[in-house]
Design an enzyme around this catalytic site. Sequence first.
Site, PDB file in Angstrom:
ATOM      1  N   GLU A 164       0.983  -0.876  -0.361  1.00 50.35           N
ATOM      2  CA  GLU A 164       0.214   0.029  -0.062  1.00 50.35           C
ATOM      3  C   GLU A 164       1.190   1.299  -0.133  1.00 50.35           C
ATOM      4  OE1 GLU A 164      -4.418  -1.028   1.891  1.00 50.35           O
ATOM      5  OE2 GLU A 164      -3.247   0.826   3.423  1.00 50.35           O
TER       6      GLU A 164
ATOM      7  N   HIS B 228       8.844 -26.475  -1.476  1.00 46.06           N
ATOM      8  CA  HIS B 228       8.296 -27.913  -1.977  1.00 46.06           C
ATOM      9  C   HIS B 228       7.056 -27.368  -3.017  1.00 46.06           C
ATOM     10  CE1 HIS B 228      10.563 -30.817   0.266  1.00 46.06           C
ATOM     11  NE2 HIS B 228      10.583 -29.796   0.627  1.00 46.06           N
TER      12      HIS B 228
ATOM     13  N   LYS C 186     -13.881   0.302  -4.053  1.00 43.98           N
ATOM     14  CA  LYS C 186     -14.617   0.489  -3.653  1.00 43.98           C
ATOM     15  C   LYS C 186     -16.343   1.727  -3.605  1.00 43.98           C
ATOM     16  CE  LYS C 186     -11.701   1.356   0.681  1.00 43.98           C
ATOM     17  NZ  LYS C 186     -11.817   2.056   1.711  1.00 43.98           N
TER      18      LYS C 186
HETATM   19  O1  PA5 Z   1      -3.290   1.271   5.986  1.00 42.63           O
HETATM   20  C1  PA5 Z   1      -4.643   1.622   5.484  1.00 42.63           C
HETATM   21  O2  PA5 Z   1      -4.536   2.545   5.635  1.00 42.63           O
HETATM   22  C2  PA5 Z   1      -5.810   0.878   5.092  1.00 42.63           C
HETATM   23  O3  PA5 Z   1      -5.074  -0.447   5.139  1.00 42.63           O
HETATM   24  C3  PA5 Z   1      -6.681   0.771   6.107  1.00 42.63           C
HETATM   25  O4  PA5 Z   1      -5.767   0.264   7.867  1.00 42.63           O
HETATM   26  C4  PA5 Z   1      -7.851  -0.215   6.300  1.00 42.63           C
HETATM   27  O5  PA5 Z   1      -8.272   0.865   4.690  1.00 42.63           O
HETATM   28  C5  PA5 Z   1      -8.932  -0.155   7.011  1.00 42.63           C
HETATM   29  O6  PA5 Z   1      -9.683   0.841   6.864  1.00 42.63           O
HETATM   30  P1  PA5 Z   1      -9.599   1.855   8.776  1.00 42.63           P
HETATM   31  O7  PA5 Z   1      -8.670   1.982   9.476  1.00 42.63           O
HETATM   32  O8  PA5 Z   1     -10.380   3.362   8.058  1.00 42.63           O
HETATM   33  O9  PA5 Z   1     -11.162   0.801   8.791  1.00 42.63           O
END
Ligand code: PA5
Length: 444
Positions: free
Chosen positions: A286, A307, A421
């Site tokens: 990310e 394996h 989303k």
């Molecule tokens: O690193 C990030 O920002 C994302 O992976 C969030 O942790 C994830 O989308 C969950 O978001 P939230 O904590 O707002 O529900």
Amino acid sequence: MKKLTVDYSKTFINLDEKEILSMQEEINLCHDALHGKTGEGAFFTGWLNLPNEYDKAEMERVKKAAKKIQENSEVLVVIGIGGSYLGAKAAIDILSESFLNDRKGMPEIIFAGNSISSTYLNKVYNYVKDKDFSVNVISKSGTTTEPAIAFRLFKELLEEKYGKNGAKDRIFATTDKSRGALKAMAEKEGYETFIIPDDVGGRYSVLTPVGMLPIAVCGVDIDEIMEGAKAAFNDYLRPDLKSNDCYKYAACRNALYRKGKTTEIMVNYEPSFMFFAEWWKQLYGESEGKGKKGLFPASALFSTDLHSIGQYIQDGLRIMFETVINIDLSEADMSIKEDADNLDNLNYLAGKSIDYINKKAFWGAVLAHNDGGVPAIIINVPQVSPYYFGYMVYFFEKACAISGYMLGVNPFDQPGVEAYKNNMFALLGKPGYENEKEILKKRL
Ligand code: PA5
């Protein structure tokens, strides 16, 4: 306490030391941008000083809440997705007993809200419905669909079981201090609430109550985790590549990337580290996968995967390198005994410990993959403990930020996550998405 060390000598099939050390100037610029808060996404660098500046009173509340959950619950359902669950899952897998009966009456931790699988949700629902349980719902934004759906189900179940007041006592919300639906709900219903600092993004949040409450419920010493993170904070304060192993790792992976090694495989030899790799994949994927660039983070568990995808690593496309976690001192060991019949032909190993054999598998694989053109960065971790968990978290977080800056991306946003989303909301008929729904329907 011993430090974690990075051995990059097994990358020398593609790089040499001079090349890595020549990146010092670039590292200095990234270090200054991070510490001076002048780089992209600088607002979200609150995790950088967290080991020193975390809210101690909040951490005491976390411990108190954990104790209460230990006393009144057989199960804690932890609801969250992405950065709101992976760190806790990684820590719990590594630091608590593997088998339920060994956990000395500690509550079982079950994660939910990290998918929309109706099958899985049904199973969790049926599993907890006749048990005493509590819920820790975690969402920084407070608006993420997956955890919101799970929370609605388990909140209703708690209210059915314990009444509205009893349920309120078993719900713990970890969220933003002022924004989001979860915060509003927690305030209205009177849930005990823990704060995710504004300047700490989801995937950098394991050392906040996001990770600390579920981890503490398992009986893990969270002060020790913070101590380890603090030691890493101190060890990586200066940018000198010769002494800063965190920056060595960042420089090395970028140098390999620039030579076409675009896939990084985190390799572990401890099954309990499987979710540590998942946490790492999320952190790096990310943070770096943007603007049509970035290293693709993958993972493998050896010797299990020797394996399976071991074949591909040895002999497939030459686009990868390995980052191998080596635990110097194993937590527990046992030896192979002499067998009079030796029907399995294993007597040549008699007297050797299992960990000794595992280490030989590790070196055997590193050298074989080197021969196949796959360089390896080896990260030596002195041992498995809460201290070193905190240390590793900080090591990888800081290396990720520096790496992201070296790549030329903002390591603290995740614009690409919105695309699915928006489509999902449109397909579900969420108000405000009417036009998109029509467009998408034609494509299905
Ligand atoms: O690193 C990030 O920002 C994302 O992976 C969030 O942790 C994830 O989308 C969950 O978001 P939230 O904590 O707002 O529900």
